[in-house]
Design an enzyme around this catalytic site. Structure first.
Site, short mmCIF file in Angstrom:
data_model
loop_
_atom_site.label_atom_id
_atom_site.label_comp_id
_atom_site.label_asym_id
_atom_site.label_seq_id
_atom_site.Cartn_x
_atom_site.Cartn_y
_atom_site.Cartn_z
N ASP A 1 -9.18 -2.07 -4.36
CA ASP A 1 -9.72 -0.28 -3.42
C ASP A 1 -9.89 0.30 -3.98
OD1 ASP A 1 -7.72 -2.27 -1.77
OD2 ASP A 1 -5.52 -0.54 -2.37
N ASP B 1 2.49 8.13 -1.59
CA ASP B 1 1.38 9.26 -2.33
C ASP B 1 0.49 9.79 -2.13
OD1 ASP B 1 2.72 8.06 -4.80
OD2 ASP B 1 1.47 5.93 -4.29
#
Length: 406
Positions: free
Chosen positions: A16, A126
């Site tokens: 990612d 998050d």
């Protein structure tokens, strides 16, 4: 030549964030500074991660060992507050994000970066923790969330983009789970865990053995505390970092610290999560036991309510907030006399408190005993019971059921 704007990227070295490096360069025309903070992750090879970021075209890369700072300035606060979200799981990822955000802001100031970027999705907690922390530390910095905004909707899309843009893709089979780990433990989700009726497979757990395979003999451990902070293990003084690492091994060997729960995320989604927090669970258990003998009743009862509020505040990404600061001040004041030792027993996936002692213990044996030496004066009890029950007696006489009987 026109100078490009700079962006500081929270970089882990995985797919990612590696794709994020290229995406920020090609789609946003930004110079990328990659920062990786080691807060105790299993896989951290700081030098290799730093080199990978540079090989992807980052103009600079910083890899910082934050483990001691994390232990001494973040984990001490969650221990003081017995930080359990929904009174169940020891806060984990929510504790490391504020520290990582602080380091990113510091690096942004150092390089004069206009942006900070992270690799969080739009579905998790998050994103909130990173962005709330960054905004609290420097509201002038703009925040980018590529994974939330790009059109790479699947892992296959990301891998195709990576191959097309020269981003190395690991040849190994990806874990079916989403995992976040740090010194305090591991959080595991996705894959077969998304079916609530599936028992977690054995490969979910890495810090703890199966309790069925744990030793057949119990192990006793003595934890020493000073002003609420663990300072020794079996009589040996250790830094908090060293103590957690060592206790993780002991607790994990006995299969203690596993948790399988459904929790309420801030974004409004219920999520099935598995957690592995061997040392953290044992420390909070022991810390609570020591507080039972060193805190007076009213402070302890008030603290129980505020612990829930503290944990919710941190889970919601409010580490840098007036409420969290005020709660920290309360928690710190309660810890002044939380000094002593707690003996715990590990056996087959369980941890129990079997002894506690403190030079500041409010437990008075002579008042508590029913045996010889009892100093409790029972002559006061009759008057106490009259005063204690007076409110109920008055209510019953005037408004209660018996007052309205025909």
């Amino acid at each position: 030549m026109t100078t490009k704007d700079k962006v500081v990227l929270a970089y882990s070295g995985g797919l990612d964030t590696s794709v994020c490096v290229k995406w920020l360069q090609t789609e946003m025309n930004l110079d990328v500074i990659a920062i990786c903070g080691n807060v105790g992750q299993d896989e951290q090879d700081l030098e290799a991660i730093k080199k990978k970021a540079l090989s992807l075209g980052a103009i600079d890369s910083e890899a910082v060992d934050l483990r001691d700072e994390y232990a001494n300035h973040y984990l001490t606060k969650t221990i003081a507050a017995n930080g359990l979200y929904e009174n169940t799981y020891p806060l984990l990822s929510a504790l490391s994000r504020p520290l990582l955000a602080q380091k990113m802001v510091d690096v942004a100031h150092k390089f004069g970066a206009k942006y900070i970027a992270h690799g969080c999705t739009g579905k998790g907690n998050d994103q909130v923790r990173f962005e709330n922390s960054i905004k609290a530390l420097d509201p002038s910095i703009d925040i980018l969330a590529p994974v939330r905004s790009w059109n790479l909707l699947t892992r296959e899309d990301e891998m195709a983009y990576a191959m097309a843009n020269g981003v190395p893709v690991a040849a190994t089979v990806e874990s079916p789970y989403s995992i976040d780990d740090n010194l305090w433990g591991r959080a595991i989700e996705c894959g077969v865990l998304e079916d609530l009726n599936n028992e977690p497979p054995s490969d979910v757990w890495t810090l703890t053995v199966d309790p069925e395979d744990a030793p057949d003999e119990a192990e006793y451990v003595e934890l020493g505390f000073e002003a609420g902070t663990p300072v020794s293990l079996n009589g040996q003084n250790l830094s908090l970092l060293e103590l957690i690492i060592e206790l993780n091994k002991i607790a994990g060997k006995h299969g203690y610290g596993r948790l399988d729960m459904v929790e309420n995320r801030l974004v409004g989604v219920k999520s099935r999560e598995c957690y592995e927090v061997p040392a953290g669970s044992a420390i909070i258990l022991a810390h609570k036991a020591l507080e039972t003998v060193t805190l007076d009743r009213e402070t302890m009862h008030a603290k129980l309510d505020l612990e829930h509020l503290w944990s919710q505040c941190v889970y919601y990404g409010q580490w840098y907030s007036p409420l969290k600061n005020a709660l920290d001040a309360f928690m710190a004041d309660t810890q002044k006399f939380v000094t002593g030792t707690v003996r715990i027993k590990f056996y087959k996936g369980n941890c129990t408190v079997v002894g506690r002692q403190s030079p500041y213990s409010l437990y008075d044996f002579d008042l508590a005993t029913y045996g010889e030496g009892d100093t409790f004066d029972r002559s006061y009890s009759e008057g106490f019971m009259y005063i204690n029950g007076l409110q109920n007696t008055t209510w019953a006489r005037i408004q209660g059921p018996s007052a309205h009987q025909n």
